[in-house]
Write a protein that holds these residues in place. Sequence first.
Motif, PDB file in Angstrom:
ATOM      1  N   ARG A 239       0.834  -1.210   0.000  1.00  0.00           N
ATOM      2  CA  ARG A 239       0.000   0.000   0.000  1.00  0.00           C
ATOM      3  C   ARG A 239       0.864   1.253   0.000  1.00  0.00           C
ATOM      4  O   ARG A 239       0.574   2.229  -0.710  1.00  0.00           O
ATOM      5  CB  ARG A 239      -0.919   0.000   1.229  1.00  0.00           C
TER       6      ARG A 239
ATOM      7  N   LYS B 118       2.419   1.619  -3.405  1.00  0.00           N
ATOM      8  CA  LYS B 118       1.400   2.040  -4.366  1.00  0.00           C
ATOM      9  C   LYS B 118       1.101   3.523  -4.200  1.00  0.00           C
ATOM     10  O   LYS B 118       0.981   4.260  -5.191  1.00  0.00           O
ATOM     11  CB  LYS B 118       0.133   1.216  -4.172  1.00  0.00           C
ATOM     12  N   ALA B 119       0.974   3.943  -2.928  1.00  0.00           N
ATOM     13  CA  ALA B 119       0.705   5.360  -2.681  1.00  0.00           C
ATOM     14  C   ALA B 119       1.863   6.222  -3.170  1.00  0.00           C
ATOM     15  O   ALA B 119       1.662   7.283  -3.780  1.00  0.00           O
ATOM     16  CB  ALA B 119       0.462   5.588  -1.190  1.00  0.00           C
TER      17      ALA B 119
ATOM     18  N   HIS C 117       3.988   5.390  -5.512  1.00  0.00           N
ATOM     19  CA  HIS C 117       3.993   5.354  -6.977  1.00  0.00           C
ATOM     20  C   HIS C 117       2.951   6.302  -7.548  1.00  0.00           C
ATOM     21  O   HIS C 117       3.220   7.035  -8.519  1.00  0.00           O
ATOM     22  CB  HIS C 117       3.724   3.926  -7.454  1.00  0.00           C
ATOM     23  N   GLU C 118       1.759   6.276  -6.951  1.00  0.00           N
ATOM     24  CA  GLU C 118       0.703   7.167  -7.435  1.00  0.00           C
ATOM     25  C   GLU C 118       1.088   8.628  -7.238  1.00  0.00           C
ATOM     26  O   GLU C 118       0.833   9.461  -8.118  1.00  0.00           O
ATOM     27  CB  GLU C 118      -0.603   6.852  -6.703  1.00  0.00           C
ATOM     28  N   ALA C 119       1.713   8.913  -6.081  1.00  0.00           N
ATOM     29  CA  ALA C 119       2.144  10.289  -5.836  1.00  0.00           C
ATOM     30  C   ALA C 119       3.228  10.706  -6.827  1.00  0.00           C
ATOM     31  O   ALA C 119       3.212  11.825  -7.360  1.00  0.00           O
ATOM     32  CB  ALA C 119       2.647  10.426  -4.406  1.00  0.00           C
ATOM     33  N   THR C 120       4.169   9.765  -7.082  1.00  0.00           N
ATOM     34  CA  THR C 120       5.242  10.058  -8.042  1.00  0.00           C
ATOM     35  C   THR C 120       4.680  10.239  -9.450  1.00  0.00           C
ATOM     36  O   THR C 120       5.083  11.156 -10.180  1.00  0.00           O
ATOM     37  CB  THR C 120       6.281   8.922  -8.040  1.00  0.00           C
ATOM     38  N   SER C 121       3.743   9.347  -9.827  1.00  0.00           N
ATOM     39  CA  SER C 121       3.120   9.458 -11.153  1.00  0.00           C
ATOM     40  C   SER C 121       2.379  10.780 -11.301  1.00  0.00           C
ATOM     41  O   SER C 121       2.460  11.437 -12.348  1.00  0.00           O
ATOM     42  CB  SER C 121       2.166   8.286 -11.386  1.00  0.00           C
ATOM     43  N   ALA C 122       1.652  11.157 -10.233  1.00  0.00           N
ATOM     44  CA  ALA C 122       0.925  12.426 -10.282  1.00  0.00           C
ATOM     45  C   ALA C 122       1.890  13.604 -10.389  1.00  0.00           C
ATOM     46  O   ALA C 122       1.652  14.554 -11.142  1.00  0.00           O
ATOM     47  CB  ALA C 122       0.054  12.573  -9.033  1.00  0.00           C
TER      48      ALA C 122
END
Length: 442
Positions: A170, A173-174, A176-181
């Motif tokens: 988790r 994933k968080a 990664h999502e923050a980095t992607s954003a």
Amino acid sequence: MNTALSPSAEPAFSATLLCVDDEPNILSSLRRLFRPAGYRVLLAESGALGLEVLEKEQVDLVISDMRMPEMNGAQFLAQVRTRWPDTVRLLLTGYSDIQSIQDAINCGEIYRYITKPWEDGDMLLLVRHALERRQLEQDKLRLEALTLRQNEELKTLNQSLEAKVEARTRQLKAEHEATSAANAKLKRNFVTTIKIFSSMIELRAHNRPGHARLVAELARQLAVQLELDARETQEIFIAALLHDIGKIGFADELLQTPLTMLHGESLGLFRKHPQRAAELLMPLEDLRGSAAILRAQLERFDGNGFPDGLAGLAIPLGARILALAADYYNLQQGAMVQRHLRPEEAKSLILDASGKRYDPNVVAAFRQIIDGGADAGAGVEVLSGELLPGMVLARDLISRDGLMLLSVEHVLDARMIQQVQDFETKSGSRLAIWVRNPKGEA
């Protein structure tokens, strides 16, 4: 009583034996038999005394006579089984009483019964085998308990590990999502910065406001029509936004003179602007693809272009696309010939130059876009009063004088919609608003 030599092999472990019999001579015989074999021998002359010994001592094996007063062997061994189930139980009987033996087997669950008189060697082997079996059973129980405990520990450990892995997953994933954003935001800001810089170049080049964005949008549509990947498409889009960057140092007179009117030194200087544009962008690693496109934007498909005289497919595809897109709008605003051509006239000249100045494949894609309205994913045009929170801009929002108000992909909220409507009211002009999601959040 028959006697025999006892086996020379001694037990592999120390053991305590309890012999119970109401005849002292039998107890003495058993003690003389077992002590030399390394066993610790305890004696009791009745079942009751035997139970008292068991309460005080750790006994591994019990040998009990069957016929005893008050409490016979079957009754005694039955109590031993109930209170000390791990103790091996042997029955010693001197008469053939089948019913008594059955009672001992059923109630006391004896290991074996031995008849009087016994063979010393047989007795020693029987006791040894009984104790070995007891040891094996205890080892088995101990290993089973150990296995059960270890399984429980592993189960607990696995549950802990699963929880840790899930928590870490988790977290990753968080992250990664923050980095992607963050990366997506950086990319949007990067393109927005390029667009702002492009608008500044237009101010210097005296182009019509929004010229570079028109060229860039047509170049993007051509790249999509030709099925280029996202990276190549973005390189072409950025190159189109900056296609006039090499003209920054031009004098006003040169900037305002149509290409067909340039001669001599002025023409030579103009032909160098693609090379100058590439040099300006080369220090930026992320723009090197766009720099290569800019350098080749004046190359011709027939090989008569500048600065390197490339021909056909040797010209980067992005440059072949940019050449057509830029000329289409330059023809309409008088940058190439002395008058401003209508879109139909500019289109006709481009079609006539297929295979000469322009790549025939790019021309075919251009014709599909102009004639068939390709690029259906560009969204729909709406009025400012039709805007809803959640709508996404399909194109940059540009004011009438070429000022970029909002960039493509901007997600509108209620506050921004109000600002757009206020801008239209104050400026007295309607904005061209294109969105991808006509329904917004509704």
